[in-house]
Structures are given as structure tokens and as C-alpha cells.
Design a protein around this motif. Structure first.
Motif, mmCIF file in Angstrom:
data_model
loop_
_atom_site.group_PDB
_atom_site.id
_atom_site.type_symbol
_atom_site.label_atom_id
_atom_site.label_comp_id
_atom_site.label_asym_id
_atom_site.label_seq_id
_atom_site.Cartn_x
_atom_site.Cartn_y
_atom_site.Cartn_z
ATOM 1 N N LEU A 1 0.816 -1.203 0.000
ATOM 2 C CA LEU A 1 0.000 0.000 0.000
ATOM 3 C C LEU A 1 0.854 1.259 0.000
ATOM 4 O O LEU A 1 0.536 2.242 -0.677
ATOM 5 C CB LEU A 1 -0.940 0.009 1.207
ATOM 6 N N ILE A 2 1.940 1.244 0.770
ATOM 7 C CA ILE A 2 2.831 2.409 0.796
ATOM 8 C C ILE A 2 3.429 2.636 -0.582
ATOM 9 O O ILE A 2 3.472 3.767 -1.093
ATOM 10 C CB ILE A 2 3.926 2.227 1.863
ATOM 11 N N LEU A 3 3.919 1.550 -1.219
ATOM 12 C CA LEU A 3 4.504 1.692 -2.558
ATOM 13 C C LEU A 3 3.464 2.157 -3.572
ATOM 14 O O LEU A 3 3.730 3.055 -4.384
ATOM 15 C CB LEU A 3 5.119 0.358 -3.002
ATOM 16 N N PHE A 4 2.282 1.561 -3.494
ATOM 17 C CA PHE A 4 1.240 1.933 -4.444
ATOM 18 C C PHE A 4 0.717 3.343 -4.188
ATOM 19 O O PHE A 4 0.114 3.939 -5.067
ATOM 20 C CB PHE A 4 0.080 0.942 -4.368
ATOM 21 N N ALA A 5 0.948 3.869 -2.992
ATOM 22 C CA ALA A 5 0.521 5.236 -2.702
ATOM 23 C C ALA A 5 1.605 6.245 -3.079
ATOM 24 O O ALA A 5 1.324 7.276 -3.688
ATOM 25 C CB ALA A 5 0.163 5.371 -1.221
ATOM 26 N N LEU A 6 2.868 5.938 -2.748
ATOM 27 C CA LEU A 6 3.942 6.905 -2.958
ATOM 28 C C LEU A 6 4.350 7.017 -4.422
ATOM 29 O O LEU A 6 4.546 8.123 -4.940
ATOM 30 C CB LEU A 6 5.156 6.522 -2.103
ATOM 31 N N ILE A 7 4.527 5.862 -5.084
ATOM 32 C CA ILE A 7 5.001 5.913 -6.475
ATOM 33 C C ILE A 7 4.026 6.680 -7.368
ATOM 34 O O ILE A 7 4.426 7.605 -8.089
ATOM 35 C CB ILE A 7 5.251 4.484 -7.007
ATOM 36 N N PRO A 8 2.725 6.345 -7.341
ATOM 37 C CA PRO A 8 1.810 7.158 -8.155
ATOM 38 C C PRO A 8 1.769 8.620 -7.723
ATOM 39 O O PRO A 8 1.609 9.508 -8.558
ATOM 40 C CB PRO A 8 0.443 6.501 -7.936
ATOM 41 N N LEU A 9 1.921 8.867 -6.393
ATOM 42 C CA LEU A 9 1.897 10.238 -5.919
ATOM 43 C C LEU A 9 3.027 11.045 -6.530
ATOM 44 O O LEU A 9 2.831 12.178 -6.990
ATOM 45 C CB LEU A 9 1.989 10.270 -4.390
ATOM 46 N N LEU A 10 4.242 10.470 -6.550
ATOM 47 C CA LEU A 10 5.378 11.183 -7.135
ATOM 48 C C LEU A 10 5.179 11.408 -8.629
ATOM 49 O O LEU A 10 5.478 12.485 -9.156
ATOM 50 C CB LEU A 10 6.663 10.390 -6.879
ATOM 51 N N ILE A 11 4.680 10.375 -9.315
ATOM 52 C CA ILE A 11 4.447 10.517 -10.752
ATOM 53 C C ILE A 11 3.362 11.562 -11.017
ATOM 54 O O ILE A 11 3.515 12.445 -11.875
ATOM 55 C CB ILE A 11 4.048 9.161 -11.370
ATOM 56 N N VAL B 1 2.817 12.844 1.662
ATOM 57 C CA VAL B 1 3.588 11.605 1.811
ATOM 58 C C VAL B 1 3.450 11.052 3.223
ATOM 59 O O VAL B 1 3.178 9.860 3.432
ATOM 60 C CB VAL B 1 5.067 11.855 1.451
ATOM 61 N N ILE B 2 3.644 11.924 4.210
ATOM 62 C CA ILE B 2 3.527 11.483 5.598
ATOM 63 C C ILE B 2 2.105 10.993 5.884
ATOM 64 O O ILE B 2 1.905 9.933 6.520
ATOM 65 C CB ILE B 2 3.893 12.638 6.558
ATOM 66 N N SER B 3 1.124 11.736 5.389
ATOM 67 C CA SER B 3 -0.270 11.339 5.621
ATOM 68 C C SER B 3 -0.576 9.998 4.968
ATOM 69 O O SER B 3 -1.256 9.149 5.554
ATOM 70 C CB SER B 3 -1.217 12.422 5.074
ATOM 71 N N LEU B 4 -0.053 9.793 3.750
ATOM 72 C CA LEU B 4 -0.319 8.541 3.037
ATOM 73 C C LEU B 4 0.345 7.348 3.720
ATOM 74 O O LEU B 4 -0.195 6.252 3.734
ATOM 75 C CB LEU B 4 0.158 8.649 1.588
ATOM 76 N N ILE B 5 1.550 7.572 4.275
ATOM 77 C CA ILE B 5 2.215 6.475 4.985
ATOM 78 C C ILE B 5 1.384 6.059 6.194
ATOM 79 O O ILE B 5 1.131 4.868 6.425
ATOM 80 C CB ILE B 5 3.640 6.897 5.404
ATOM 81 N N LEU B 6 0.960 7.049 6.984
ATOM 82 C CA LEU B 6 0.135 6.735 8.150
ATOM 83 C C LEU B 6 -1.193 6.102 7.742
ATOM 84 O O LEU B 6 -1.655 5.133 8.357
ATOM 85 C CB LEU B 6 -0.126 8.016 8.954
ATOM 86 N N LEU B 7 -1.791 6.645 6.675
ATOM 87 C CA LEU B 7 -3.052 6.095 6.200
ATOM 88 C C LEU B 7 -2.871 4.673 5.676
ATOM 89 O O LEU B 7 -3.741 3.813 5.880
ATOM 90 C CB LEU B 7 -3.624 6.993 5.107
ATOM 91 N N SER B 8 -1.731 4.415 5.002
ATOM 92 C CA SER B 8 -1.478 3.069 4.462
ATOM 93 C C SER B 8 -1.365 2.043 5.580
ATOM 94 O O SER B 8 -1.875 0.920 5.465
ATOM 95 C CB SER B 8 -0.202 3.086 3.625
ATOM 96 N N VAL B 9 -0.680 2.431 6.662
ATOM 97 C CA VAL B 9 -0.545 1.518 7.800
ATOM 98 C C VAL B 9 -1.921 1.208 8.399
ATOM 99 O O VAL B 9 -2.250 0.049 8.691
ATOM 100 C CB VAL B 9 0.387 2.135 8.867
#
Length: 609
Positions: free
Chosen positions: A22-32, A328-336
Motif C-alpha cells: 500500500l505504501i509503494l502503491f501510494a507513494l510511487i503514483p503520488l510522485l508521478i 507523503v507522511i499522511s499517506l504512509i500513516l493512512l497506508s498503515v
């Protein structure tokens, strides 16, 4: 190394793997997406900044126009003043002493009238023999100087309307050699309004104005360039921005920068937008800028502002990066959090299915696995419960079929009487009937013999429709002789179906039911109809009579007997069809009192190979 990493990943629990995914699927698209959005929204950002800057330029123009309108309004108030009319109506008869005395009161009156407009530097009333008005001692010129500058002629040409003179060098215009030698001074490029003052007033219904031969003074109002600059100074918040105002000749009349010095001419690409309002991207000295411009049409002025593109984007990029970090920080916490909740929603139904599988493995097919709310696991659990129900049903059906096969085998063993004994016996009786000229008995014995032969020659569960029709025809022949003239039989069989395989003895219980029950109260006129047709891949068997029929209560009781094996013949058909075809058959019964009964059976077509 790769294998160790792979094994390490496989050793993680489901929740840990789901969290990482979930973290990878959230961060990678976010950066792109962030990069795509920066590129996609660049024009949007510029447009927003352009609209914002343009609104500031328009607001500055409104302030400048309001100020200039205020000066024009004050001059109109002076024209309509009885005070000035009384002085200048007798101006041609005034001596030098009279002019000097009048100058003091006129200067005081003008000071009061222009007191609310601090931006006005000096204001005069020019006449052919005296200059009246506010005097700072700096910009005062002679009557000849005013004429040289063109103030008098410009005012007279305007026919009493105000006229603004901008973008001119004051020292050169009045012919002052002293000022022309100076490189710069505060009033070098003033904004000047001139107006011919044809004084007039009205009082108690009378209207008075200067006579046509009376001299009309010319009002000259000087505004310094730095007073105009203060109206827009600091209004554009972007660092490195440039602001300037140009007149209808393209001459810069006010500026806050050295790129557009006052008195110079604007570039052609800027001046082409005179009379317009808008914004565009351009280059100034090979540097990209955003240009916003707006025109004061009535005053003949064009205000424009340049904003550096790099500064414009710099602020936006900084805000975007800050927002990106927060996301990014919000997505990491949300992913967990989501991983934890999802793992619970997935593992709980899986554990329930594992428990159910162990129960099924132990032979318990109760199909009581709790159904979750999620659509996928709900479908999976419902399918699992349905599978248990079907397995349980198939086990019971196979068990019943096995019992029937055993019963059939026992019956076959108990009935192993040589069929030839029965045939010989029936033949002997038939011969006696023939010898006694009893043809009807002989025909009945032949029918019975054929029926027994049909019964013994084929012990399989199914036979062709042709054989079944032949057997039931023999049965009908016997019953029609027993119930003489009570009923007649009509058959309508589609020829293509005669080779289809049907359950053995399928028609006899239906026919018997119509004869014994339907025609039980008839003496004649009974009609028994057998119609067999095909609909797509199914065979439709219809057996109907015009007998006494059944009312709703009798029909409901008759229908219920099919399910509980209450009516031997019909319920036997129902059980056999259920075992042979499962859910792929249908029995329908319709009946009306005194109109008869219709029984329809739908089964799949099975053609003999």
C-alpha cells in the motif's frame, strides 16, 4: 542475494506485506502524479497569477482614474462658482492692484478646493495679465512660458473640457535653459491638466456666465510623477516585478524601475495592446516574464506590469513541495491504518472458510458458515455454503439411487420367472378365445402380451418415445374397452421426437389419472388428449382431459401431494424425474371444475445415438 531478499519477503506476515504494498502503491503514483500535475497545472498557475496581477493593475487604474476624475470635478466646481464669476466678470477693468488683491483670495479659495487632493503639486489660473493661484515658487512660469508650453492653446482647443498633457519635459516645454541643464528634478515629467474656465452660476432662477468678449482664464494643474507612482507602489507582491504607465503616444509617464524610464517610449509589443486589457507570456531581455496590462480609455493611459516567471513558479513549487511532504507522511500513516483494517477484513473471512473446510472434511455439511458483508467474500462464502448444500443433496440422491438399484436387483431376483411361461400361457388362452370366436378377448390378450413383452425385454430406466407411445396405446386400448364409449383418445406427436429417450412408464400414470379420476362421473363424451412437442432443447408433454376437474382447494392439495409423495402415480413420476434430471425438469398442473385437468411436463430432449 535476490533469493535471500525474496525469501525474506515471503517470510513476512500478510499484514506487513499489505502495508509495504500500500505504501509503494501510494507513494510511487503520488510522485508521478505530482510531476504530471506540475507540468499540467503550470498554465493554470500562470493563469491564476495572471488574473490576480491583472486585477491589481485594474484596481490601480481605478484609483488613478478616480484621482484624475476628482481633479476634473474640482475644476467643474470652480467653473460653477459665483465666487470666481464675480471676480473674472470684471477682469478687463481690473488694475494691477486689483489683480494682486484678487490673487490672495483666489489662492486661498483654490487651496481649500484642492485640499483633499494632496497629490496636486501646483494649480494656477492663467490670464493675459496675471497668474492666479497656489504658488510653491518652484514650477511657476511666466505667461509667455505657459503659452510656449502650449497650455493655453491646448485648453482653448478643448472648448471648455479638461485635457491631460503627459509625457513631456517641463523644462523644455517652457523653454527654461536652467531646467534643461539639470539632469533630473522632481517636476521634470509632471501630469498636467488644462481647462478653459468659462465661469458661470445660477441663482434663484437666473443663470449667469462670462460674456463672449470676456477673457476666459485657463486652469493648469500639475501632478508630480512620484505622486502617481505612490498610487501603485508595492501593489505587485512578486519580487523583481516591474510597473509602468504609458500615454497614448507610447511615452512612459510613470515607472517604478529603470527598465522603463519616465520619458522613454515603450516597446512596440507592449504598445500594440493599448486600448486592451489582458495578460500574456513574453520575454524581456531574453528573460521570461508575465505581462499584465489594462487601459484607461477616457484618459488615454496604459498601465502594465511585468512579473518574472521564475519568481512566479518558485513560490508555487515551494508550496507544492510542502504539500507533497505533508501528503507523503499522511499517506504512509493512512497506508498503515488501511493495511491493518484490510488485513482484518480479509483474514477473518479466510479463517472462517478454513474452519468450514475442516468441518466439511469431517463430513459435516451443515452450510452454516457466517456470510461477511464484503461483496467478494460474501459471494465466496455463499458459494461455499451452496456447494455444501449441493454436495449434501447429491450424497442423499446417490444414496437413494443406490437403494433403488438394490431394490430393483432384489425385485429382479424375486421375479426371475421365465417370461416364456407367461407368453405360452397367454397364447393358450388366446387360442381358446379364438376357438370360441371371442375376438375382443383375443385382442385384449394380445395387448396384454405386448405390454408384458415391453416390460421384460428392456430393464433400463429409459426407452424411446416410440416404444412408450406403443405401450400406452395398448393400455388405452384395454381401458377403452373397459369404459366403452366413455372417452376417446387424441394423440399429436411431433415426428422428430419419436427417437428421443424418455423415462419408462412416464405416460401411463398420467393417462390412468385422467381415466380413473377425470372421467369417473362421465358416461360418454370424454376426450383424452396427448400432445408431445419440442421447444428449443426441451420436450413438452401435455396430457389433458375434459373431465370433472378440481377446485382451488383440491388442486392445492393435489400439488402438495407431489412433494410429500401423497399421490402414488404422480409423486412417483416426480421422484423419478428429480433423480434423473435434477433441477432440469418441470411439472405443471392446471385444473378447473367441470372443465378438466392439464398436466404439463418439461424434460430435456435426449436423442438416441
Amino acid at each position: 542475494m535476490l533469493k535471500k531478499v525474496t525469501n525474506r519477503i515471503y517470510s513476512w506476515g500478510f499484514q506487513e506485506r499489505l502495508t509495504i504494498i500500500l505504501i509503494l502503491f501510494a507513494l510511487i503514483p503520488l510522485l508521478i502524479i505530482q510531476q504530471m500535475m506540475m507540468h499540467f497545472y503550470e498554465n493554470h498557475i500562470i493563469a491564476e497569477a495572471s488574473n490576480s496581477t491583472l486585477s491589481v493593475v485594474k484596481a490601480n487604474n481605478n484609483v488613478l482614474e478616480m484621482f484624475m476624475d476628482g481633479v476634473e470635478t474640482t475644476s467643474q466646481l470652480m467653473i460653477d462658482s459665483e465666487f470666481y464669476y464675480d471676480i473674472f466678470s470684471n477682469f478687463k477693468d481690473m488694475s494691477i492692484g486689483d489683480c494682486l488683491r484678487s490673487d490672495r483670495v483666489i489662492s486661498a479659495e483654490m487651496a481649500k478646493q484642492f485640499s483633499a487632493q494632496d497629490e496636486i503639486y501646483e494649480a494656477y489660473l492663467y490670464t493675459s495679465k496675471w497668474i492666479f493661484g497656489k504658488d510653491t515658487g518652484l514650477m511657476t512660469t511666466s505667461i509667455e512660458g505657459a503659452q510656449t508650453a502650449g497650455f493655453i492653446s491646448a485648453a482653448n482647443q478643448s472648448n471648455g473640457l479638461p485635457r491631460w498633457i503627459t509625457g513631456y519635459d517641463y523644462g523644455k516645454s517652457i523653454g527654461s535653459s536652467y531646467l534643461m541643464q539639470k539632469e533630473s528634478y522632481a517636476w521634470k515629467y509632471p501630469l498636467t491638466m488644462v481647462r478653459q474656465m468659462n465661469f458661470q452660476y445660477s441663482s434663484t432662477g437666473s443663470y449667469q456666465k462670462l460674456s463672449s468678449d470676456a477673457e476666459k482664464p485657463v486652469l493648469v494643474v500639475h501632478i508630480l510623477e512620484n505622486s502617481v507612482r505612490e498610487l501603485y507602489a508595492g501593489s505587485i507582491s512578486y519580487e523583481g516585478s516591474l510597473y509602468a504607465v504609458a500615454n497614448s503616444d507610447g511615452t512612459i509617464i510613470s515607472s517604478d524601475n529603470e527598465k522603463f524610464p519616465v520619458g522613454s517610449h515603450t516597446q512596440e509589443e507592449i504598445f500594440t495592446h493599448f486600448g486592451e486589457s489582458g495578460y500574456l507570456s513574453c520575454r524581456l531581455d531574453q528573460v521570461p516574464y508575465l505581462l499584465c496590462y489594462d487601459t484607461i480609455s477616457e484618459k488615454g493611459l496604459l498601465s502594465f506590469a511585468f512579473v518574472p516567471m521564475d519568481i512566479l513558479m518558485k513560490n508555487t513549487v515551494a508550496k507544492t513541495r510542502q504539500l507533497q511532504f505533508i501528503c507523503v507522511i499522511s499517506l504512509i500513516l493512512l497506508s498503515v491504518l488501511v493495511a491493518f483494517l484490510l488485513s482484518r477484513t480479509i483474514t477473518k473471512p479466510i479463517n472462517a472458510l478454513i474452519t468450514a473446510s475442516r468441518r466439511v472434511a469431517g463430513g459435516n455439511f451443515s452450510a452454516d458458515t457466517p456470510v461477511p458483508h464484503g461483496r467478494d467474500f460474501k459471494l465466496l462464502t455463499e458459494s461455499f455454503n451452496h456447494m455444501e448444500t449441493q454436495i449434501d443433496r447429491l450424497i442423499h440422491e446417490n444414496y437413494e439411487i443406490s437403494l433403488r438399484e438394490k431394490e430393483t436387483q432384489l425385485m429382479a431376483l424375486s421375479m426371475q420367472i421365465n417370461p416364456h411361461f407367461l407368453y405360452n400361457t397367454l397364447n393358450t388362452i388366446n387360442m381358446l378365445a379364438i376357438q370360441n370366436n371371442d375376438e375382443e378377448t383375443s385382442e385384449l390378450i394380445v395387448d396384454l402380451s405386448e405390454m408384458l413383452q415391453y416390460t421384460f425385454k428392456n430393464t433400463s430406466e429409459k426407452c424411446t418415445l416410440a416404444d412408450e407411445i406403443a405401450w400406452v396405446s395398448n393400455y388405452l386400448d384395454i381401458m377403452s374397452r373397459r369404459y366403452d364409449n366413455v372417452f376417446v383418445t387424441r394423440m399429436d406427436i411431433e415426428e422428430e421426437l419419436v427417437d428421443c429417450r424418455v423415462p419408462k412408464f412416464l405416460l401411463q400414470p398420467l393417462v390412468e389419472n385422467s381415466i380413473l379420476h377425470g372421467f369417473s362421473q362421465r358416461q360418454e363424451g370424454g376426450i383424452l388428449t396427448i400432445r408431445i412437442t419440442r421447444q428449443e432443447e426441451d420436450m413438452i408433454i401435455l396430457v389433458s382431459d375434459n373431465g370433472k376437474g378440481m377446485d382451488e382447494a383440491q388442486l392445492e392439495n393435489y400439488t402438495d401431494s407431489l412433494a410429500r409423495d401423497g399421490h402414488v402415480g404422480i409423486s412417483n413420476i416426480h421422484r423419478r424425474l428429480s433423480l434423473l434430471y435434477g433441477e432440469h425438469y418441470k411439472i405443471q398442473v392446471k385444473s378447473e371444475p367441470e372443465k378438466g385437468t392439464r398436466i404439463t411436463i418439461r424434460i430435456p430432449c435426449e436423442f438416441s445415438v
